[in-house]
Motif scaffolding. Sequence first.
Motif, PDB file in Angstrom:
ATOM      1  N   THR A  89     -42.688  27.100  41.295  1.00  0.00           N
ATOM      2  CA  THR A  89     -42.012  27.201  42.593  1.00  0.00           C
ATOM      3  C   THR A  89     -42.719  28.223  43.485  1.00  0.00           C
ATOM      4  N   ASN A 165     -40.463  14.970  36.183  1.00  0.00           N
ATOM      5  CA  ASN A 165     -39.605  15.700  35.240  1.00  0.00           C
ATOM      6  C   ASN A 165     -38.296  14.964  34.971  1.00  0.00           C
ATOM      7  N   ASP A 190     -48.568  19.201  41.608  1.00  0.00           N
ATOM      8  CA  ASP A 190     -47.575  19.925  40.824  1.00  0.00           C
ATOM      9  C   ASP A 190     -47.774  19.494  39.371  1.00  0.00           C
ATOM     10  N   GLN A 193     -45.150  19.478  34.724  1.00  0.00           N
ATOM     11  CA  GLN A 193     -44.824  18.644  33.559  1.00  0.00           C
ATOM     12  C   GLN A 193     -46.061  18.047  32.899  1.00  0.00           C
ATOM     13  N   SER A 213     -46.316  25.843  35.481  1.00  0.00           N
ATOM     14  CA  SER A 213     -45.501  26.932  34.942  1.00  0.00           C
ATOM     15  C   SER A 213     -46.023  27.325  33.571  1.00  0.00           C
ATOM     16  N   HIS A 215     -44.337  29.119  31.512  1.00  0.00           N
ATOM     17  CA  HIS A 215     -43.202  29.111  30.570  1.00  0.00           C
ATOM     18  C   HIS A 215     -42.886  27.721  30.041  1.00  0.00           C
ATOM     19  N   LYS A 216     -43.439  26.676  30.660  1.00  0.00           N
ATOM     20  CA  LYS A 216     -43.202  25.318  30.146  1.00  0.00           C
ATOM     21  C   LYS A 216     -44.260  24.923  29.120  1.00  0.00           C
TER      22      LYS A 216
HETATM   23  N1  PMP Z   1     -42.053  20.888  39.360  1.00  0.00           N
HETATM   24  C1  PMP Z   1     -41.702  20.162  38.303  1.00  0.00           C
HETATM   25  C2  PMP Z   1     -42.237  18.770  38.154  1.00  0.00           C
HETATM   26  C3  PMP Z   1     -40.830  20.706  37.365  1.00  0.00           C
HETATM   27  O1  PMP Z   1     -40.456  19.968  36.307  1.00  0.00           O
HETATM   28  C4  PMP Z   1     -40.344  22.018  37.527  1.00  0.00           C
HETATM   29  C5  PMP Z   1     -39.395  22.655  36.530  1.00  0.00           C
HETATM   30  N2  PMP Z   1     -38.353  21.832  36.104  1.00  0.00           N
HETATM   31  C6  PMP Z   1     -40.764  22.739  38.642  1.00  0.00           C
HETATM   32  C7  PMP Z   1     -41.631  22.151  39.526  1.00  0.00           C
HETATM   33  C8  PMP Z   1     -40.315  24.140  38.887  1.00  0.00           C
HETATM   34  O2  PMP Z   1     -40.823  24.972  37.908  1.00  0.00           O
HETATM   35  P1  PMP Z   1     -40.388  26.502  37.868  1.00  0.00           P
HETATM   36  O3  PMP Z   1     -38.924  26.507  37.658  1.00  0.00           O
HETATM   37  O4  PMP Z   1     -41.141  27.072  36.726  1.00  0.00           O
HETATM   38  O5  PMP Z   1     -40.777  27.084  39.166  1.00  0.00           O
END
Ligand code: PMP
Length: 403
Positions: A89, A165, A190, A193, A213, A215-216
């Motif tokens: 984000t 996602n 982005d 995922q 991210s 953390h993912k």
């Molecule tokens: N983009 C996608 C495709 C996501 O799946 C997510 C998290 N669910 C985000 C953006 C946002 O990620 P974050 O919460 O780490 O900022």
Amino acid sequence: ELDDLIRAIRHDYPILGDVVYLDNAATSCSPEPVVEAMVEFEHRYRSNVGRGVHRFTRIATQRYWHAHEKVAEFIGAQGGITVFTKNTTEAINMVAHGLSWTPGNRVVTTILEHHSNLLPWRSLEKQGVTLDIVGIRPDYSLDMDAFRKMLEKPVRLVAITQASNVLGIITPVHEIAALCREKGVLLLIDGAQAAPHMPVNVSSIGCDFYCFSGHKLGGPTGTGVLWMKEPLLTPLMQGGGTVESVTGDDVVLIQGYEQYEAGTPNIAGGIGLGVAVDYLRKIGMDTIHSHEEDLTSRLIEGLHTIERVRVYASGNPETRIGVVSFTVEEMHPHEIAQRLDEHDILVRSGHHCCQPLMNALNLPDGTVRVSIAHYNTREEIDLFLATLKEIIAGSSPGNPLRS
Ligand code: PMP
């Protein structure tokens, strides 16, 4: 052999002993080497980076810098700038607000986007920027004809997810990048995922910005990445650590990632993120992708056999990751997730920060979402399917036990 590998890997995730964790699209678990690297920072050399000459700061600075190099390599970056952020984000907002816009500029995005890749662009509408949204086809794939049409008029930037996602759909980013290059359009991907689940190479894609991210993909929470091919952005924040020199009337910014990381960063987190990408690379992103695809096929096939379940998934394994959404007739998605939790199975329910997509699919209550990571097993998928079946049978309209 793969099963042995997965079994061995699971020792690195003690948290998986208690539950069946199938909410990896929200955040995934960190393996022990990541946790250990963060603890080591605290125990052995905690200090600030980029300033000072003492021994702790030298180690911290070197490791924090090196983590950026590892992440750049992980996404196949040849050059460009790899900036550590809080999350995807923040990375997307840095692009939306770091470019300068003029009224009439157009941004094209898609109906698949997470709110994080929609709202930053929508917020530019007050500067006169217009936003166009590409839809999907009945098989949930991106409507490329509509996309091409949108590029017939001048566009400043395309912002698109590499994997949904909600639906797990992989978008054709190579084709999209080629179209963007042809038309001189900036491309932001982005990768929140995609990066955890398949090999990513920003050089071969040819995008301008790639966000994901940490953390993912097993990194600490509070970590994310913005890679940019060129330093096109004005830094949103300035201050300590971002400048080469400050004189009476001049400020010279550092040319590296530092200019975009004002103030003391999340040092332990960044170092942990470097360890996380090393960890995934050691397993191999191709291995991870094929293991997860095996589990995903098993999951989708299993869901199709359960009465009252409707699955929202593409039939083509080539174009999906292990994110699967479904609904159950006459049961609210939250009820399903709640009941699964009672059986120690953790899944997501709701709109998944994708309300426009939910509206387009006519799913105002959202879906139940199962999302897979490399450490999940066939046994876990089978247990999930059997438990879901039981929950649904127990709630059938004719069942006297129905609550
Ligand atoms: N983009 C996608 C495709 C996501 O799946 C997510 C998290 N669910 C985000 C953006 C946002 O990620 P974050 O919460 O780490 O900022």
